[in-house]
Design a protein around this motif. Structure first.
Motif, PDB file in Angstrom:
ATOM      1  N   GLN A 255      -2.244  -2.354  -8.100  1.00  0.00           N
ATOM      2  CA  GLN A 255      -3.024  -1.621  -7.157  1.00  0.00           C
ATOM      3  C   GLN A 255      -4.346  -1.959  -7.241  1.00  0.00           C
ATOM      4  O   GLN A 255      -5.156  -2.082  -5.972  1.00  0.00           O
ATOM      5  CB  GLN A 255      -2.868  -0.012  -7.441  1.00  0.00           C
ATOM      6  CG  GLN A 255      -1.662   0.582  -7.278  1.00  0.00           C
ATOM      7  CD  GLN A 255      -1.029   0.583  -5.928  1.00  0.00           C
ATOM      8  OE1 GLN A 255      -1.693   0.754  -4.936  1.00  0.00           O
ATOM      9  NE2 GLN A 255       0.324  -0.022  -5.785  1.00  0.00           N
TER      10      GLN A 255
ATOM     11  N   PRO B 262       3.728   3.019  -4.295  1.00  0.00           N
ATOM     12  CA  PRO B 262       2.922   3.049  -5.227  1.00  0.00           C
ATOM     13  C   PRO B 262       3.461   2.413  -6.574  1.00  0.00           C
ATOM     14  O   PRO B 262       2.956   2.230  -7.409  1.00  0.00           O
ATOM     15  CB  PRO B 262       2.882   4.920  -5.630  1.00  0.00           C
ATOM     16  CG  PRO B 262       3.664   5.190  -4.386  1.00  0.00           C
ATOM     17  CD  PRO B 262       4.351   4.257  -3.437  1.00  0.00           C
TER      18      PRO B 262
ATOM     19  N   TYR C 286       0.816  -1.173  -0.018  1.00  0.00           N
ATOM     20  CA  TYR C 286      -0.083  -0.243  -0.209  1.00  0.00           C
ATOM     21  C   TYR C 286       0.909   1.161   0.206  1.00  0.00           C
ATOM     22  O   TYR C 286       0.545   2.240  -0.572  1.00  0.00           O
ATOM     23  CB  TYR C 286      -0.956  -0.134   1.226  1.00  0.00           C
ATOM     24  CG  TYR C 286      -1.987  -0.747   1.083  1.00  0.00           C
ATOM     25  CD1 TYR C 286      -3.231  -0.017   0.134  1.00  0.00           C
ATOM     26  CD2 TYR C 286      -2.474  -1.940   1.487  1.00  0.00           C
ATOM     27  CE1 TYR C 286      -4.486  -0.710  -0.203  1.00  0.00           C
ATOM     28  CE2 TYR C 286      -3.761  -2.512   1.250  1.00  0.00           C
ATOM     29  CZ  TYR C 286      -4.514  -1.963   0.458  1.00  0.00           C
ATOM     30  OH  TYR C 286      -5.833  -2.714   0.097  1.00  0.00           O
TER      31      TYR C 286
ATOM     32  N   GLN D 234      -6.871  -3.021  -3.883  1.00  0.00           N
ATOM     33  CA  GLN D 234      -8.094  -2.569  -3.501  1.00  0.00           C
ATOM     34  C   GLN D 234      -9.028  -3.723  -3.524  1.00  0.00           C
ATOM     35  O   GLN D 234     -10.039  -3.770  -2.526  1.00  0.00           O
ATOM     36  CB  GLN D 234      -8.670  -1.619  -4.339  1.00  0.00           C
ATOM     37  CG  GLN D 234      -7.882  -0.155  -4.130  1.00  0.00           C
ATOM     38  CD  GLN D 234      -7.435   0.468  -5.417  1.00  0.00           C
ATOM     39  OE1 GLN D 234      -8.178   0.497  -6.503  1.00  0.00           O
ATOM     40  NE2 GLN D 234      -6.642   1.415  -5.262  1.00  0.00           N
TER      41      GLN D 234
END
Ligand code: HEC
Ligand code: HEC
Ligand code: HEC
Ligand code: HEC
Ligand code: HEC
Length: 249
Positions: free
Chosen positions: A42, A37, A34, A46
């Motif tokens: 990603q 980046p 998390y 989530q």
């Protein structure tokens, strides 16, 4: 037990349990992914974050391997293989075993399916667990969404067209939705029963209906639905008998 004492004991138990639980929960994988980046996927993070997996302490390492106690990426990633590697636990061919370590019922039924044979023979044309449930989000499809999933492969003009398979699956799972709604109704009626002994009896009857319902969901992973239909029939009989008792009491 005196009610006040009960409340105090409950409070004390949660106060003690909270830090222990937080410690158990320590998995560095998600924290670093998390915070970083440049870490891949990603969207996947989530999905995991919103999933029943993250809520139930099923961390990244449960599917990928690696060492969740390490801060240092080289040490944390030791043993992790990209999903394209045939030896990776998240390679689509190995997913039934990886997911099946925790979801035994669906895994056992899946092993009886043609889809599983295809996967095992290295044929890429059939589905794996993630085709219907996502990589990590553990989603459950509605009957309609499921039928369109079958049609990704069995629809007219697709690689193995058999339009009746999607139609059949839709009927079966619409039936499951009906029984689930009956179970919910029974549950809410039971909650209104004031007599404790009676309520326990009804709860037991509800459990007796839940058992074949779970078996039906598991059996669905054969994708040939005789067994699902049979268990669903038993579950429905039991929950309808219970609803009758609740209505006539
Ligand atoms: C300190 C940060 C950090 C930690 C801890 C960490 N990762 Fe990573 N991870 C990364 C970064 C950055 C990348 C992308 C660059 C790379 O491959 O090293 C990555 C890459 C990956 C990949 C892709 C590998 C590939 O071959 O494509 C996977 C899978 C992965 N991590 C899973 C995990 C798991 C599971 C854990 C815990 C056991 C973990 N990571 C711990 C930062 C971290
Ligand atoms: C329930 C199992 C499961 C969990 C939990 C899970 N993943 Fe994955 N992950 C997968 C699957 C399956 C794939 C392969 C997707 C594909 O085939 O494209 C994957 C792919 C990836 C990739 C891309 C590299 C590759 O090998 O394809 C990264 C990076 C990754 N996961 C990181 C993570 C991190 C970080 C977490 C925790 C926040 C996590 N995963 C939790 C199942 C899981
Ligand atoms: C380490 C154990 C573990 C692994 C590995 C795992 N799961 Fe789960 N899964 C759970 C737990 C715990 C839950 C939440 C409790 C429950 O609903 O059973 C859950 C929930 C689910 C749900 C939702 C069930 C529901 O009734 O809402 C699905 C679907 C699911 N997982 C599919 C998968 C798939 C597909 C994989 C592999 C890609 C996988 N799981 C890997 C433990 C695991
Ligand atoms: C072709 C689609 C498909 C594939 C492939 C598939 N499932 Fe399922 N799965 C379903 C359907 C449909 C349900 C029932 C949905 C519902 O309960 O509303 C389900 C339910 C589940 C549940 C919830 C069980 C429960 O009691 O609530 C779990 C866990 C699960 N599957 C795991 C797996 C695992 C593990 C694999 C791979 C071995 C797998 N599934 C492969 C369609 C699929
Ligand atoms: C990713 C593609 C894919 C998806 C999605 C898929 N299938 Fe299949 N399925 C195949 C392939 C390929 C075969 C093997 C060729 C055949 O028998 O038609 C197969 C075979 C079957 C068989 C034959 C079983 C046997 O014993 O001969 C049934 C039944 C079946 N699928 C039902 C379904 C149902 C129902 C769904 C949706 C819940 C579904 N499939 C989703 C690709 C898929």
């Amino acid at each position: 037990m005196n009610r006040r004492i009960g409340v105090i004991l409950f409070w004390a138990a949660t106060a003690v349990a909270a830090p222990a639980f937080a410690q158990l929960n320590q998995s560095r994988c998600a924290d670093c992914h998390y915070a970083n980046p440049s870490s891949p996927r990603q969207d996947h993070l989530q999905e995991w974050d919103r999933s029943p997996h993250s809520r139930n302490n099923v961390g990244c390492e449960k599917c990928h391997g690696g060492d969740p106690a390490q801060f240092e990426p080289f040490l944390a990633h030791r043993g992790i293989l990209n999903s394209s590697n045939k030896a990776s636990p998240v390679n689509r061919r190995n997913l039934p075993t990886t997911c099946g370590a925790c979801h035994v019922g669906p895994f056992v039924a899946f092993q009886d399916s043609r889809h599983y044979q295809l996967l095992q023979s290295g044929d890429e044309k059939g589905p794996s667990c993630s085709t219907c449930h996502g990589d990590t989000d553990g989603r459950l499809l509605s009957p309609k969404a499921l039928a369109s999933e079958c049609n990704q492969c069995h629809g007219p003009g697709e690689q193995v067209p058999r339009a009746e398979r999607a139609r059949l699956v839709r009927d079966q799972y619409d039936g499951l939705t009906v029984v689930r709604a009956q179970m919910k109704l029974a549950q809410s009626l039971i909650r209104r029963v004031s007599d404790k002994g009676r309520r326990a009896e009804y709860d037991e009857a509800l459990n007796q209906a839940q058992v074949p319902l779970t078996r039906a969901v598991n059996a669905g992973h054969k994708f040939v639905y005789d067994e699902l239909r049979e268990y669903l029939g038993v579950a429905q009989q039991r929950v309808e008998a219970l609803l009758n008792r609740l209505a006539n009491r």
